[in-house]
Design an enzyme around this catalytic site. Structure first.
Site, PDB file in Angstrom:
ATOM      1  N   CYS A   9      26.716  35.902  43.390  1.00 17.23           N
ATOM      2  CA  CYS A   9      28.072  35.019  42.717  1.00 17.23           C
ATOM      3  C   CYS A   9      28.167  34.847  43.520  1.00 17.23           C
ATOM      4  CB  CYS A   9      28.437  36.330  41.888  1.00 17.23           C
ATOM      5  SG  CYS A   9      27.096  37.284  40.247  1.00 17.23           S
ATOM      6  N   ASP A  29      42.258  39.445  45.561  1.00 20.02           N
ATOM      7  CA  ASP A  29      41.266  39.770  44.920  1.00 20.02           C
ATOM      8  C   ASP A  29      40.061  41.950  45.586  1.00 20.02           C
ATOM      9  OD1 ASP A  29      38.048  41.044  43.718  1.00 20.02           O
ATOM     10  OD2 ASP A  29      37.120  39.300  44.065  1.00 20.02           O
TER      11      ASP A  29
END
Lengths: 428, 134
Positions: free
Chosen positions: A382, A217
């Site tokens: 998050c 990611d």
């Protein structure tokens, strides 16, 4: 028009000058101090202009017609795809594959969609009950929840690799957890909260030794350091355009061609098919197999422009400026009583500083800084599993880009002190 | 700029944040409800003791920003002694008036968290309880 490579290295001040929002004083008597690049980067004029140019001069759908507008916009889109492939240092493809317009670069709506695509398409096909997906607490929810969903659907199991006490990726723990059951290691190249930089290449090497695939990611790392999929030997890598000075709504999934060829499609629809029969369909090869429907075309083209900008600025200039900002921020904040900075030391992180101020909830601090003209993010970012590890509900995050200045770091430190004075004013 | 800040974090807000009214739990609440503000992680539980169609006692517990916690404290003060029916009809504007500080739309979510918990709880009561049998 697109940025050009300069003979003379650009200065950080000149980079800043390319961002209209950062020099705009229309909202008040001073420009915004934007320390929230981790959430989304501001856009250089060239990117904004490119989107306008697409719509004003060659708007059409891609891969679908023969009129000149269609030819032009398809060429622009595919040129952007090639720029992205070069930016990620993908390997050269076979000549026959190139004739088929095959590419390892898939346009997505962003990092979240890229990870969901891999989890659903690769995971549904290759994960079996008892297989393990290895995650760690640095991951953003976008690199956690899609894996939980596919684990629930396939009977695979999520395994968590704990961090070191200072919030770094723990290779020793990783070794202990890796096994033949490990089928996927999904890991960030840079934590969006702590700035931690996991040793991606080493993680891939060790994962491959047990036969696991690795998804990187790169959403948070993309604007700060090169993504080199060959050096990393990554099986999959994902990032979002909007964190790389590009538009929202566009992102990229890189996958090794042999993996992408084996995987079934994610979304079905137009443009991804080879043949459609009454009872079944056959599919194109990558990237089109994974690009059902009309893409955000102007955004995809303008992402190429954003990459032109980054390459014109150069990683050296970007890195030097961000490192100076990071060091200054640590120095200024560490001496303020009550401030706690989370995560590794400056030597082991990128340009993100997450902190708390004793007695001032993060949301109140964020509001106070906002009213002093400083944009930060105050929340769990998050990354709830990480905040559970840190033992706090929320932190305040200052995230930097090369367009930030040392004066802005000073303003942040001063605003924190002023907030403390305001909040604790009755304590004498 | 700083005068606007002092507006939000006015003395009465900080008073309630630092020394909240009825923060804790009732031994036997008539009803209780919890909600979270997922944006900033505010958590809030409200407990009411209802009798004779009126709120006799109100307690809250939770954690989060000064605005959400101070607002809950002020709401507990406000609801005590008031009829359930009256509180069912209490508009959000009235809660913001009680807070009496200028809140941006995102901070209004904090200021109205307790109010939302109260309304959800009152609406989920089947009928105004504690109308004692005549």
């Amino acid at each position: 028009m697109s940025a050009t490579v300069r003979d003379v290295p650009i200065t950080a001040a000149a980079i800043r000058g390319e961002f209209p929002l950062l020099t705009n004083t229309a909202g008040g008597d001073r420009p915004l101090i934007y320390l929230d690049t981790g959430a989304t980067a501001q856009k250089p004029q060239a990117v904004i202009d490119k989107i306008t140019e697409c719509y004003e001069h060659f708007n059409a759908n891609v891969h679908r017609g023969v009129h000149p507008l269609h030819e032009r916009i398809t060429a622009e889109l595919e040129a952007s795809r090639k720029k992205i492939a070069a930016f990620l240092n993908t390997r050269p493809l076979d000549e026959l594959d190139l004739l088929d317009d095959v590419s390892e670069i898939i346009f997505t709506s962003g990092t979240t969609m890229g990870i969901n695509l891999v989890a659903q398409s690769w995971g549904r096909q290759f994960l079996k009950p008892g297989d393990e997906i290895l995650l760690n607490p640095l991951e953003h929810h976008a690199n956690i929840v899609p894996w939980q969903m596919i684990a629930a659907a396939t009977g695979a199991k999520i395994v968590w690799c704990p961090l070191t006490a200072d919030g770094r990726f723990d290779l020793d723990q990783f070794d202990k957890l890796l096994s033949r059951r490990t089928k996927m290691v999904a890991v960030t190249a840079m934590s969006n909260v702590l700035g931690t930089l996991p040793p991606v290449g080493e993680i891939v090497r060790r994962a491959h030794a047990v036969g696991a695939k690795v998804l990187i990611d790169a959403a948070q790392s993309a604007p700060h350091a090169p993504i080199d999929v060959q050096a990393w030997d990554a099986d999959f890598a994902v990032f979002s355009g909007h964190k790389l000075y590009g538009p929202t709504g566009i992102g990229v999934l890189y996958g090794k061609l042999e993996l992408l060829d084996e995987m079934g499609p994610f979304l079905g629809g137009g443009n991804m098919i080879d043949e459609v029969f009454d009872d079944h369909s056959t599919y194109k090869r990558p990237p089109f197999k994974f690009e059902a429907g009309t893409l955000p075309i102007a955004e995809a083209i303008a992402l190429g422009t954003a990459i032109d900008c980054v390459q014109a600025w150069g990683w050296d200039v970007i890195h030097r400026q961000e490192q100076a900002l990071l060091e200054a921020c640590h120095e200024r904040l560490e001496v303020i009583p009550g401030v706690t900075i989370y995560g590794p030391s400056v030597a082991h992180k990128g340009a993100i500083v997450s902190f708390t101020v004793e007695g001032i909830p993060a949301h109140d601090l964020g509001t106070s800084l906002a009213q002093r003209g400083i944009a930060v993010r105050a929340s769990h970012h998050c990354a709830k599993p990480l905040h559970k590890c840190l033992g706090v509900d929320a932190t305040t995050r200052a995230s930097f880009a090369a367009y930030n200045t040392l004066a802005e770091v000073d303003a942040l430190a001063e605003a924190i002190v002023n907030t403390q004075q305001m909040f604790f004013r009755r304590r004498g | 700029m700083s005068d606007r800040l002092d507006d939000i974090y006015d003395d009465h807000i900080l008073d309630h944040f630092e020394s909240p009214y009825h923060k804790g739990h009732l031994p036997c609440p008539s009803c209780a409800h919890s909600e979270r503000n997922p944006i900033c992680g505010d958590q809030l539980t409200l407990e009411l003791q209802i009798a004779d169609g009126k709120v006799q006692q109100a307690f809250f517990d939770g954690k989060g920003c000064a605005i959400s916690q101070a607002a809950a404290s002020m709401l507990c003060e406000h609801v005590e002694g008031r009829a359930v029916e009256e509180l069912r009809n209490m508009p959000a504007k009235q809660m913001l008036d009680i807070l009496n500080v200028p809140l941006t739309p995102s901070r209004q979510k904090c200021g109205l968290l307790g109010f939302k918990v109260l309304k959800t709880m009152l609406y989920s009561l089947d009928e105004p309880p504690a109308e004692p049998a005549k």
